[in-house]
Design an enzyme around this catalytic site. Sequence first.
Site, PDB file in Angstrom:
ATOM      1  N   GLY A  21       0.828  -1.207   0.000  1.00  0.00           N
ATOM      2  CA  GLY A  21       0.000   0.000   0.000  1.00  0.00           C
ATOM      3  C   GLY A  21       0.855   1.247   0.000  1.00  0.00           C
ATOM      4  O   GLY A  21       2.015   1.223   0.428  1.00  0.00           O
ATOM      5  N   PRO A  39       2.138   4.051   4.334  1.00  0.00           N
ATOM      6  CA  PRO A  39       2.810   3.199   5.320  1.00  0.00           C
ATOM      7  C   PRO A  39       2.314   3.421   6.734  1.00  0.00           C
ATOM      8  O   PRO A  39       2.322   2.499   7.552  1.00  0.00           O
ATOM      9  CB  PRO A  39       4.287   3.595   5.184  1.00  0.00           C
ATOM     10  CG  PRO A  39       4.247   4.991   4.655  1.00  0.00           C
ATOM     11  CD  PRO A  39       3.047   5.046   3.746  1.00  0.00           C
ATOM     12  N   GLY A  62       1.093   0.195   8.644  1.00  0.00           N
ATOM     13  CA  GLY A  62       2.070  -0.121   9.674  1.00  0.00           C
ATOM     14  C   GLY A  62       1.520   0.054  11.075  1.00  0.00           C
ATOM     15  O   GLY A  62       1.784  -0.765  11.970  1.00  0.00           O
ATOM     16  N   GLU A 105      15.835  -2.854  13.600  1.00  0.00           N
ATOM     17  CA  GLU A 105      17.151  -2.655  12.997  1.00  0.00           C
ATOM     18  C   GLU A 105      17.074  -1.307  12.299  1.00  0.00           C
ATOM     19  O   GLU A 105      16.374  -1.150  11.300  1.00  0.00           O
ATOM     20  CB  GLU A 105      17.476  -3.785  12.028  1.00  0.00           C
ATOM     21  CG  GLU A 105      18.951  -3.828  11.642  1.00  0.00           C
ATOM     22  CD  GLU A 105      19.272  -2.930  10.466  1.00  0.00           C
ATOM     23  OE1 GLU A 105      19.845  -1.846  10.706  1.00  0.00           O
ATOM     24  OE2 GLU A 105      18.936  -3.295   9.339  1.00  0.00           O
TER      25      GLU A 105
END
Length: 488
Positions: free
Chosen positions: A213, A216, A220, A258
């Site tokens: 999509g 985000p 998300g 990360e």
Amino acid sequence: MTLFSDGQLYIAGKLRDAEGGAKYEDIGPWTGEIVAYAADASAADMEEAIAAARHAFDETDWSTNIALRRKLVKKLGEALKAERERLSEIARHEVGAAVLGVRIAHVDGPLNDIDTLFEIFDTIEWEKPLGDRSSWGIASKRTLVKEAAGVVGVITPWNVPFYITVGKVIPALLAGCTVIIKPAPDTPLLSAIVGELAAKVGFPAGVLNVVTGKDPALLGEMLTTDKRVDLISFTGSTGVGKRIMEKGADTLKRIFLELGGKSAAILLEDTPDFATAVAQSIVCFHAGQGCATITRLLVPRSRYDEAVAVLEAAYAGYSQAWGDFEDPNNVMGPLISARQRDRVMGFIEAGKAEGARLIAGGNVASDKGNGFFVEPTCFVDVTNDMKIAREEIFGPVLVVIPFEDEEDAIRIANDSDYGLSGAVRSADPERAMRVAKRIRTGTVGVNGGLSIAVDLPFGGYKQSGIGKEWGAEGFDEYLETKVISVGA
């Protein structure tokens, strides 16, 4: 005419379009033109994916049937290897990867890593006797058990998306988790193909889902805030990582992050073949779009003028040897987007304003075409308090900082909010190791040693992240540890 077929969602075992057939443009960095259209998922689409992943984890035997998931994930790995050429073409056009970059990191590297991930998986002790012991007058027979962590939201970046997807999804699935992949909006196709192949292999419905999509934040944050999602595995910027921690706090879900880096290479005054080591410090691989890229070069003041002269010559020699789409030895292409190009140029202007001296690059490379190109750039006379020395630029920009002695070099290297990677060179291996042990980063390469590989744990200190990816430690991120104690 677009280069690739439209990307679809893969939800609950089915390939399909987004709600209402919504799509968005996938822009190619080399040309600035559309290379494909991708499904633009809605909140309803993500809701279905979360529900499917939760059902597959709770109501099927995926989390406990080790033989089944090893068999199916192996088939998925072989299917991905069979698509090496298509993956390579997508990486080149969608991500902006140069030919040699595809072979090193974007496609060939992660495909070769799949077998190593299986080797690590096969070493996991799912049940481990802890022996008998009496405590408080109670005799017990104890066993440690490893179990899948649950539903995993995998949020991947745009810089090396397939590399990161393999490193997260293969271990998560092998560990017994169910997975929802949400790729960066700029690079949807390299995740969409994973869903396509999972459907072909015959994964149970809901075990693996792919939701692309253009927004985000919407997708998300649904993953991050939903209590049905047990774990978020995220690779990306530190700013977004902080947002994920904040939003995930309410449900106390596990978070792997990360994040960014501002890694330093220390060349001590006795570095063998000093000129070569300096020249090899040019930031060029994938246009500097790598979290572990060495972007601060620390050189002794006693050899500073020598280092600057070497860099001037090295950059002058490299000025035309990049940006060629067809060159099999090229590692540097465009930045991912116009937005990223403009962001990098903003840092370059900030460096000039702060008084750093530009000895190479510093411009948009309009001669390379209509894509998002910035010249390989180098600043010298940099101090570690400058913006270009402290913030992650994520572009082809090297900053050079002099140090007085070994202690000063260590101080400068550690004077950073980040701690992802680094390097040390010296003619004295013991000295180099001594310095490396004092650098506050997750990985350090000594005298050219490669400290980043799929069989090694990878992750950062400080604002470079939380947790480890790859290696046995990477599998542990997707496992829970349970102790069962039986009265003797």
